[in-house]
Design a protein around this motif. Sequence first.
Motif, PDB file in Angstrom:
ATOM      1  N   GLY A   1       0.861  -1.248   0.014  1.00 15.51           N
ATOM      2  CA  GLY A   1       0.171  -0.006  -0.021  1.00 15.51           C
ATOM      3  C   GLY A   1       0.984   1.245  -0.052  1.00 15.51           C
ATOM      4  N   ASN A   2       0.590   2.099   0.974  1.00 15.60           N
ATOM      5  CA  ASN A   2       1.297   3.368   1.059  1.00 15.60           C
ATOM      6  C   ASN A   2       2.315   3.310   2.126  1.00 15.60           C
ATOM      7  OD1 ASN A   2      -0.051   4.761  -1.200  1.00 15.60           O
ATOM      8  ND2 ASN A   2      -1.831   5.023   0.227  1.00 15.60           N
ATOM      9  N   GLN A   3       2.513   2.225   2.779  1.00 17.36           N
ATOM     10  CA  GLN A   3       3.630   2.007   3.906  1.00 17.36           C
ATOM     11  C   GLN A   3       4.774   1.360   3.508  1.00 17.36           C
ATOM     12  OE1 GLN A   3       2.602   2.958   7.400  1.00 17.36           O
ATOM     13  NE2 GLN A   3       4.834   3.120   7.140  1.00 17.36           N
ATOM     14  N   ASN A   4       5.941   2.146   3.931  1.00 22.01           N
ATOM     15  CA  ASN A   4       7.100   1.735   3.507  1.00 22.01           C
ATOM     16  C   ASN A   4       7.735   1.087   4.975  1.00 22.01           C
ATOM     17  OD1 ASN A   4       7.398   2.262   0.810  1.00 22.01           O
ATOM     18  ND2 ASN A   4       7.350   4.488   1.578  1.00 22.01           N
ATOM     19  N   GLU A   5       8.534  -0.026   5.059  1.00 21.81           N
ATOM     20  CA  GLU A   5       8.915  -0.548   6.159  1.00 21.81           C
ATOM     21  C   GLU A   5      10.335  -1.218   6.112  1.00 21.81           C
ATOM     22  OE1 GLU A   5       5.863  -2.375   9.088  1.00 21.81           O
ATOM     23  OE2 GLU A   5       5.130  -2.774   6.966  1.00 21.81           O
TER      24      GLU A   5
ATOM     25  N   VAL B   1      10.521  -2.053  11.315  1.00 19.61           N
ATOM     26  CA  VAL B   1      10.419  -0.423  11.603  1.00 19.61           C
ATOM     27  C   VAL B   1       9.850   0.287  10.441  1.00 19.61           C
ATOM     28  CG1 VAL B   1      12.029   1.459  11.885  1.00 19.61           C
ATOM     29  CG2 VAL B   1      12.863  -0.832  12.562  1.00 19.61           C
ATOM     30  N   ALA B   2       8.501   0.852  10.522  1.00 14.21           N
ATOM     31  CA  ALA B   2       7.801   1.654   9.753  1.00 14.21           C
ATOM     32  C   ALA B   2       8.715   2.937   9.553  1.00 14.21           C
ATOM     33  CB  ALA B   2       6.549   1.884  10.202  1.00 14.21           C
ATOM     34  N   LEU B   3       8.510   3.257   8.146  1.00 13.32           N
ATOM     35  CA  LEU B   3       9.120   4.633   7.608  1.00 13.32           C
ATOM     36  C   LEU B   3       8.253   5.563   7.194  1.00 13.32           C
ATOM     37  CD1 LEU B   3      11.908   3.018   5.393  1.00 13.32           C
ATOM     38  CD2 LEU B   3      11.884   3.653   7.629  1.00 13.32           C
ATOM     39  N   GLY B   4       8.297   6.761   7.471  1.00 12.66           N
ATOM     40  CA  GLY B   4       7.479   7.953   6.957  1.00 12.66           C
ATOM     41  C   GLY B   4       6.123   7.841   7.981  1.00 12.66           C
ATOM     42  N   PRO B   5       5.087   8.460   7.396  1.00 10.92           N
ATOM     43  CA  PRO B   5       3.620   8.707   8.154  1.00 10.92           C
ATOM     44  C   PRO B   5       3.281   7.072   8.355  1.00 10.92           C
ATOM     45  CG  PRO B   5       3.959  10.368   6.265  1.00 10.92           C
ATOM     46  CD  PRO B   5       4.998   9.323   6.298  1.00 10.92           C
TER      47      PRO B   5
ATOM     48  N   PRO C   1      12.890 -17.567   4.862  1.00 11.52           N
ATOM     49  CA  PRO C   1      12.071 -17.196   5.235  1.00 11.52           C
ATOM     50  C   PRO C   1      11.686 -17.230   5.724  1.00 11.52           C
ATOM     51  CG  PRO C   1      12.288 -16.630   4.881  1.00 11.52           C
ATOM     52  CD  PRO C   1      12.524 -17.248   4.329  1.00 11.52           C
ATOM     53  N   ARG C   2      10.423 -16.737   5.001  1.00 13.21           N
ATOM     54  CA  ARG C   2       8.804 -16.967   4.457  1.00 13.21           C
ATOM     55  C   ARG C   2       8.066 -15.909   4.227  1.00 13.21           C
ATOM     56  NH1 ARG C   2       7.458 -22.499   7.597  1.00 13.21           N
ATOM     57  NH2 ARG C   2       9.791 -23.172   7.638  1.00 13.21           N
ATOM     58  N   MET C   3       8.129 -15.151   3.181  1.00 10.85           N
ATOM     59  CA  MET C   3       7.524 -13.872   3.071  1.00 10.85           C
ATOM     60  C   MET C   3       6.678 -13.777   1.512  1.00 10.85           C
ATOM     61  SD  MET C   3       8.998 -10.215   3.562  1.00 10.85           S
ATOM     62  CE  MET C   3       8.287  -8.997   2.895  1.00 10.85           C
ATOM     63  N   THR C   4       5.640 -13.092   1.473  1.00 10.59           N
ATOM     64  CA  THR C   4       4.836 -13.093   0.386  1.00 10.59           C
ATOM     65  C   THR C   4       5.033 -11.678  -0.500  1.00 10.59           C
ATOM     66  OG1 THR C   4       3.095 -14.407   1.393  1.00 10.59           O
ATOM     67  CG2 THR C   4       2.545 -13.516  -0.339  1.00 10.59           C
ATOM     68  N   PRO C   5       4.610 -10.785  -0.056  1.00  7.80           N
ATOM     69  CA  PRO C   5       3.920  -9.381  -0.617  1.00  7.80           C
ATOM     70  C   PRO C   5       5.212  -8.518  -1.345  1.00  7.80           C
ATOM     71  CG  PRO C   5       3.451  -9.251   1.586  1.00  7.80           C
ATOM     72  CD  PRO C   5       4.181 -10.761   1.434  1.00  7.80           C
ATOM     73  N   PRO C   6       5.108  -7.297  -0.798  1.00  6.71           N
ATOM     74  CA  PRO C   6       5.619  -5.820  -1.325  1.00  6.71           C
ATOM     75  C   PRO C   6       7.258  -6.205  -1.472  1.00  6.71           C
ATOM     76  CG  PRO C   6       4.783  -6.181   0.972  1.00  6.71           C
ATOM     77  CD  PRO C   6       4.585  -7.436   0.489  1.00  6.71           C
ATOM     78  N   LEU C   7       7.731  -4.759  -2.032  1.00  8.40           N
ATOM     79  CA  LEU C   7       8.910  -4.645  -2.017  1.00  8.40           C
ATOM     80  C   LEU C   7       9.734  -4.627  -0.911  1.00  8.40           C
ATOM     81  CD1 LEU C   7       9.470  -2.077  -5.175  1.00  8.40           C
ATOM     82  CD2 LEU C   7       9.661  -4.601  -5.011  1.00  8.40           C
ATOM     83  N   SER C   8      10.485  -5.756  -0.395  1.00  6.66           N
ATOM     84  CA  SER C   8      11.164  -5.700   0.726  1.00  6.66           C
ATOM     85  C   SER C   8      12.420  -6.323   0.727  1.00  6.66           C
ATOM     86  CB  SER C   8      10.261  -6.808   1.654  1.00  6.66           C
ATOM     87  OG  SER C   8       8.981  -6.182   1.786  1.00  6.66           O
ATOM     88  N   TRP C   9      13.409  -5.849   1.213  1.00  9.19           N
ATOM     89  CA  TRP C   9      14.605  -6.469   1.581  1.00  9.19           C
ATOM     90  C   TRP C   9      14.768  -7.507   2.594  1.00  9.19           C
ATOM     91  CZ3 TRP C   9      17.948  -6.916  -1.897  1.00  9.19           C
ATOM     92  CH2 TRP C   9      19.152  -6.580  -1.995  1.00  9.19           C
ATOM     93  N   ALA C  10      14.576  -8.612   2.491  1.00 11.20           N
ATOM     94  CA  ALA C  10      14.286  -9.468   3.334  1.00 11.20           C
ATOM     95  C   ALA C  10      15.473 -10.842   3.561  1.00 11.20           C
ATOM     96  CB  ALA C  10      13.093  -9.921   3.651  1.00 11.20           C
TER      97      ALA C  10
END
Length: 300
Positions: free
Chosen positions: A65-69, A95-99, A276-285
């Motif tokens: 969505g609009n949330q970067n973490e 750690v959530a970034l921004g608003p 592991p184990r993650m599904t969705p968004p643009l993430s560095w994991a």
Amino acid sequence: MGDDVSLAHEPMTHARVVTTALAAALLLAPARAEAYRPFDGTDADVAEVKVLELELGPVHYYRQGNQNELIAPALVLNLGIFEATELVVEANDYVALGPLEPGVARVSLLGDDVRLKHVFREGALQNRPGISVAAEGAVLTPEIHGGDGFGGSLDVIASDRWSWGTIHWNEMFSYTRDHHADLFSGVIVEGPRDWVVRPVTELFYDKDFASDATASALVGAIWSADESLALDVGLRGAPDRRRERLRGAARAHVVHRAGGARGGAGAARREPAVPPRMTPPLSWASSRLRCSSSRPRRCR
């Protein structure tokens, strides 16, 4: 307000302490590292008795969505405790970034669980003929700024290997922290095991019976740097039907193995699966975050 600050820093402080303690494992006698990240699933193999595997994702970028973490860090610890059996402990510091979007804390400890995996049939991954079969049971523990209940899961894994590559199949049923059912089906395909850098891909379907289903794909690569260290990267994408956009996750993992070889006696085991184990968004994991209700709540 003072209480809020204390709670916000507790997960991160605790994670740093754990990271420091586990880093000491890097001083132990090395074994062959064959990273099983960046997958959401895992393989039908375990660490040998007294073998310690540390899977560390120093920082991952995640967007939904609009949330970067940032996930900093993501930790998975695998320890061979009995013959053909390993104990797995996992935790992820978000750690959530921004608003902040409604209901999202600045710092959260999510996706924490304790798992036990056992190989029921030795096969290709243990350098024996046929399919390797394993099962992994987990206790999903309460999260900090996440799900406050307990849950559980059971993953049945089958793996086979050929000269051209390796395939791992995962079928997992979960009873989530929110106390409803979740079904995960996934397949991992790896390139030839003797390549220093081998391509990997994963496809999975995750059905949360109290929410939406997720279909996702990952592409990446695993680099076996030396006998004790492996690095991997992966990019995952999944459609977000609620927001009509693409969710994504970019992952990078460092895996160190100490104390012996992975797999059955004499086997140069596993390549993480995870899975592991993650599904969705643009993430560095670097852990196995799977985005369903059995995993971090934001991944649903």
